[in-house]
Design a protein around this motif. Structure first.
Motif, PDB file in Angstrom:
ATOM      1  N   MET A  65      17.620 -76.090  57.356  1.00  0.00           N
ATOM      2  CA  MET A  65      16.803 -74.954  57.004  1.00  0.00           C
ATOM      3  C   MET A  65      16.375 -75.077  55.561  1.00  0.00           C
ATOM      4  N   PRO A  66      15.185 -74.555  55.262  1.00  0.00           N
ATOM      5  CA  PRO A  66      14.770 -74.544  53.879  1.00  0.00           C
ATOM      6  C   PRO A  66      15.537 -73.486  53.122  1.00  0.00           C
ATOM      7  N   SER A  67      15.613 -73.602  51.819  1.00  0.00           N
ATOM      8  CA  SER A  67      16.319 -72.602  51.032  1.00  0.00           C
ATOM      9  C   SER A  67      15.612 -71.273  51.129  1.00  0.00           C
ATOM     10  N   MET A  68      16.400 -70.201  51.256  1.00  0.00           N
ATOM     11  CA  MET A  68      15.848 -68.882  51.445  1.00  0.00           C
ATOM     12  C   MET A  68      15.801 -68.122  50.132  1.00  0.00           C
ATOM     13  N   LYS A  69      14.785 -67.314  50.012  1.00  0.00           N
ATOM     14  CA  LYS A  69      14.682 -66.469  48.834  1.00  0.00           C
ATOM     15  C   LYS A  69      15.517 -65.217  49.039  1.00  0.00           C
ATOM     16  N   LYS A  70      15.922 -64.647  47.948  1.00  0.00           N
ATOM     17  CA  LYS A  70      16.721 -63.431  48.012  1.00  0.00           C
ATOM     18  C   LYS A  70      15.857 -62.238  48.407  1.00  0.00           C
ATOM     19  N   CYS A  71      16.505 -61.226  49.006  1.00  0.00           N
ATOM     20  CA  CYS A  71      15.799 -60.020  49.441  1.00  0.00           C
ATOM     21  C   CYS A  71      15.517 -59.109  48.250  1.00  0.00           C
ATOM     22  N   SER A  72      14.359 -58.504  48.257  1.00  0.00           N
ATOM     23  CA  SER A  72      14.062 -57.440  47.308  1.00  0.00           C
ATOM     24  C   SER A  72      14.747 -56.167  47.781  1.00  0.00           C
ATOM     25  N   PHE A  73      14.675 -55.127  46.957  1.00  0.00           N
ATOM     26  CA  PHE A  73      15.260 -53.847  47.351  1.00  0.00           C
ATOM     27  C   PHE A  73      14.611 -53.325  48.620  1.00  0.00           C
ATOM     28  N   THR A  74      13.277 -53.431  48.699  1.00  0.00           N
ATOM     29  CA  THR A  74      12.557 -52.924  49.875  1.00  0.00           C
ATOM     30  C   THR A  74      12.961 -53.679  51.133  1.00  0.00           C
ATOM     31  N   GLN A  75      13.067 -55.001  51.030  1.00  0.00           N
ATOM     32  CA  GLN A  75      13.470 -55.800  52.185  1.00  0.00           C
ATOM     33  C   GLN A  75      14.888 -55.451  52.625  1.00  0.00           C
ATOM     34  N   ALA A  76      15.789 -55.301  51.672  1.00  0.00           N
ATOM     35  CA  ALA A  76      17.165 -54.932  51.995  1.00  0.00           C
ATOM     36  C   ALA A  76      17.218 -53.546  52.637  1.00  0.00           C
ATOM     37  N   LEU A  77      16.377 -52.635  52.147  1.00  0.00           N
ATOM     38  CA  LEU A  77      16.350 -51.289  52.704  1.00  0.00           C
ATOM     39  C   LEU A  77      15.877 -51.305  54.153  1.00  0.00           C
ATOM     40  N   VAL A  78      14.842 -52.072  54.429  1.00  0.00           N
ATOM     41  CA  VAL A  78      14.362 -52.182  55.814  1.00  0.00           C
ATOM     42  C   VAL A  78      15.421 -52.829  56.687  1.00  0.00           C
ATOM     43  N   ASN A  79      16.128 -53.830  56.145  1.00  0.00           N
ATOM     44  CA  ASN A  79      17.245 -54.427  56.875  1.00  0.00           C
ATOM     45  C   ASN A  79      18.264 -53.357  57.260  1.00  0.00           C
ATOM     46  N   GLY A  80      18.652 -52.534  56.267  1.00  0.00           N
ATOM     47  CA  GLY A  80      19.663 -51.508  56.516  1.00  0.00           C
ATOM     48  C   GLY A  80      19.222 -50.487  57.537  1.00  0.00           C
ATOM     49  N   ILE A  81      17.995 -50.004  57.399  1.00  0.00           N
ATOM     50  CA  ILE A  81      17.473 -49.016  58.348  1.00  0.00           C
ATOM     51  C   ILE A  81      17.354 -49.630  59.732  1.00  0.00           C
ATOM     52  N   ASN A  82      16.897 -50.876  59.785  1.00  0.00           N
ATOM     53  CA  ASN A  82      16.714 -51.557  61.061  1.00  0.00           C
ATOM     54  C   ASN A  82      18.028 -51.720  61.807  1.00  0.00           C
ATOM     55  N   VAL A  83      19.090 -51.999  61.062  1.00  0.00           N
ATOM     56  CA  VAL A  83      20.407 -52.187  61.670  1.00  0.00           C
ATOM     57  C   VAL A  83      20.969 -50.862  62.182  1.00  0.00           C
ATOM     58  N   LEU A  84      20.787 -49.793  61.418  1.00  0.00           N
ATOM     59  CA  LEU A  84      21.412 -48.515  61.759  1.00  0.00           C
ATOM     60  C   LEU A  84      20.689 -47.752  62.860  1.00  0.00           C
ATOM     61  N   THR A  85      19.370 -47.854  62.897  1.00  0.00           N
ATOM     62  CA  THR A  85      18.614 -47.066  63.866  1.00  0.00           C
ATOM     63  C   THR A  85      18.695 -47.746  65.222  1.00  0.00           C
ATOM     64  N   GLY A  86      19.726 -47.425  65.997  1.00  0.00           N
ATOM     65  CA  GLY A  86      20.006 -48.150  67.227  1.00  0.00           C
ATOM     66  C   GLY A  86      19.860 -47.326  68.487  1.00  0.00           C
ATOM     67  N   ILE A  87      20.425 -47.849  69.576  1.00  0.00           N
ATOM     68  CA  ILE A  87      20.278 -47.204  70.870  1.00  0.00           C
ATOM     69  C   ILE A  87      21.019 -45.873  70.951  1.00  0.00           C
ATOM     70  N   GLY A  88      21.912 -45.618  69.996  1.00  0.00           N
ATOM     71  CA  GLY A  88      22.588 -44.320  69.981  1.00  0.00           C
ATOM     72  C   GLY A  88      21.618 -43.171  69.858  1.00  0.00           C
ATOM     73  N   LEU A  89      20.443 -43.437  69.270  1.00  0.00           N
ATOM     74  CA  LEU A  89      19.403 -42.422  69.117  1.00  0.00           C
ATOM     75  C   LEU A  89      19.036 -41.789  70.454  1.00  0.00           C
ATOM     76  N   LEU A  90      18.979 -42.593  71.515  1.00  0.00           N
ATOM     77  CA  LEU A  90      18.561 -42.094  72.828  1.00  0.00           C
ATOM     78  C   LEU A  90      19.553 -41.111  73.423  1.00  0.00           C
ATOM     79  N   THR A  91      20.794 -41.176  72.975  1.00  0.00           N
ATOM     80  CA  THR A  91      21.861 -40.406  73.615  1.00  0.00           C
ATOM     81  C   THR A  91      22.286 -39.184  72.806  1.00  0.00           C
ATOM     82  N   THR A  92      21.728 -39.002  71.619  1.00  0.00           N
ATOM     83  CA  THR A  92      22.170 -37.883  70.782  1.00  0.00           C
ATOM     84  C   THR A  92      21.952 -36.504  71.423  1.00  0.00           C
ATOM     85  N   PRO A  93      20.855 -36.248  72.174  1.00  0.00           N
ATOM     86  CA  PRO A  93      20.749 -34.940  72.838  1.00  0.00           C
ATOM     87  C   PRO A  93      21.874 -34.711  73.844  1.00  0.00           C
TER      88      PRO A  93
END
Length: 459
Positions: A65-93
């Motif tokens: 693999m080529p060397s990867m660049k580090k994540c910016s704050f925005t990229q890390a934030l999208v990573n975090g939101i993307n990981v947390l917003t899961g299938i549990g959302l469908l079952t909360t009601p």
């Protein structure tokens, strides 16, 4: 055994790249640890497959693999939101129906605790420059047994997610084609069983793929898909005039453990947090990433819970999409969105589990594509068997949340933190960690017992 443990790092990076309807790590290439969700280069250049193999939602196909660049704050934030917003959302009601309106306070409480334990993982990572993933933390705290226990728990959570994906596909397609049935050689298959099998036949070829870049494109849109499905729910209630109705009880203690398990599952993201932290250009901003990510997840899950229960009341099902009248265009769009995103996430989620098993095969065999196909096919079929044997989406989620997610989110971070940094902590810090661990232990025991009893009763 050690190569298998190292594969866990590859799996974690994979989880960073998955969508929001799933809940979810490292190649021998250390560069994969820095791979951002929103890349500065193209997905093809990033080799998402090796990201998948990296850690828990990771997969490691041994390639350069080529060397990867580090994540910016925005990229890390999208990573975090993307990981947390899961299938549990469908079952909360449904969780509100089970636990009552006051149970929503637990959704906020879990968000606060999970955010705090995520910060504890950051402090563990800072204790040694060689730590980059969750299993690394377990190794630092408790040696090889600690790494093994955490890795197995993470892979079990991924496998449970794949079983849930099969049930989602089956349940939602059955609402669109409810009268589907078939008789084969004296065997009767109803709509749920047929669409579970069809779903598996669709995802099976994607699990065989070595290059998952196309699926990565789809999965990255998971956050937007989650928001879109909630908007469809609101549209059905307001524009399509189903309406919002006051209903429900204030608190239902008898079923509260089921709600607790579902709510905890909504915050299943700790397996990837160490990888997000390790990939950031400015790691000092990681606590802010966590805080914003958890606020977003809490907001969208609470919105879906309140809206779904006000619209459908006590008749709400395990996934609110199953209640949305299929005659409305918004309902069809929501159902198909859930199905498509779920199908795109299946391979990304199962690949790390498959790769961990492939590491156990003798090296001369593991390099064989045929052996890989056999292992992956067996895994896929096993998820189908489990999903058809226990097709209870909410109960399985409550079980996985109470047992696996509570361990990963609450108990393990506190235990590792106390083990690694206990000699530096104040009495207050130690007391807080101990109290959180005890709370997590009781939640895990009570929730797991209640979920098992519920599943046994449903069978």
């Amino acid at each position: 055994m050690l190569p298998w443990l190292d594969a866990c790092r590859e799996s974690m990076d994979m989880l960073k790249g998955t969508s929001s309807f799933g809940d979810y790590r490292s190649n021998d290439d250390e560069a994969s640890l820095g791979k951002p969700l929103i890349p500065d280069t193209t997905l093809d250049e990033e080799a998402p497959v090796s990201a998948l193999s990296a850690s828990l939602q990771k997969a490691s196909f041994h390639g350069s693999m080529p060397s990867m660049k580090k994540c910016s704050f925005t990229q890390a934030l999208v990573n975090g939101i993307n990981v947390l917003t899961g299938i549990g959302l469908l079952t909360t009601p449904y969780a509100v129906k089970e636990g009552g309106w006051m149970s929503l306070t637990l959704l906020m409480m879990f968000a606060v605790i999970a955010c705090y334990t995520g910060i504890l993982l950051k402090r563990c990572l800072e204790s040694s420059p060689g730590l980059q993933t969750y299993p690394d933390i377990g190794h630092a705290a408790f040696g090889v047994p600690g790494r093994l226990i955490i890795a197995v728990t993470l892979y079990a959570e991924l496998y449970a997610g794949c079983v849930e994906f099969v049930i989602i596909i089956s349940d939602n397609l059955s609402t669109i084609f409810p009268n589907t049935s078939i008789h084969i050689a004296g065997i009767y298959l109803n709509a749920h069983q047929i669409f579970a099998i069809i779903g598996i036949l669709i995802v099976l070829p994607t699990v065989w793929l070595r290059d998952l870049s196309l699926l990565s494109y789809l999965s990255v849109g998971g956050v937007g898909a989650s928001i879109f499905v909630v908007l469809c729910l609101l549209w059905v209630g307001a524009v399509d005039q189903i309406g919002f109705h006051r209903t429900g009880t204030a608190l239902n203690l008898a079923s509260l453990p089921i709600s607790v398990g579902i709510y905890s599952f909504c915050y299943a993201g700790h397996s990837v947090f160490p990888n997000i932290y390790s990939s950031m250009k400015e790691p000092s901003l990681f606590p802010l990433v966590l805080i914003v990510s958890f606020i977003f997840c809490w907001f969208i899950c609470t919105g879906a819970a309140i809206s779904g229960f006000l619209i459908f009341g006590d008749s709400v099902q395990s996934q609110f999409t199953l209640n949305m009248p299929i005659k409305f265009a918004a309902s069809k769009i929501a159902v198909w969105t859930v199905v498509i995103i779920t199908i795109s996430k299946y391979a990304l989620t199962l690949t790390p589990v498959a790769m961990s098993l492939e590491e156990l095969v003798p090296s001369t065999w593991s390099r064989s594509y045929g052996v890989s196909v056999l292992i992956r096919t067996a895994l896929v079929i096993s998820t189908l068997v489990v999903a058809m044997a226990v097709p209870f989406f909410a109960s399985l989620m409550a079980l996985a949340g109470s047992l696996l997610t509570v361990l990963i989110t609450i108990i393990f971070p506190c235990a590792c933190y106390l083990s690694i940094l206990g000699h530096r902590l104040t009495n207050m810090q130690m007391a807080v960690c101990i109290c959180i661990s005890i709370l997590g232990f009781f939640i895990a025991c009570d929730g797991t017992y209640s979920a098992v009893i519920r599943i046994a009763g449903q069978r």
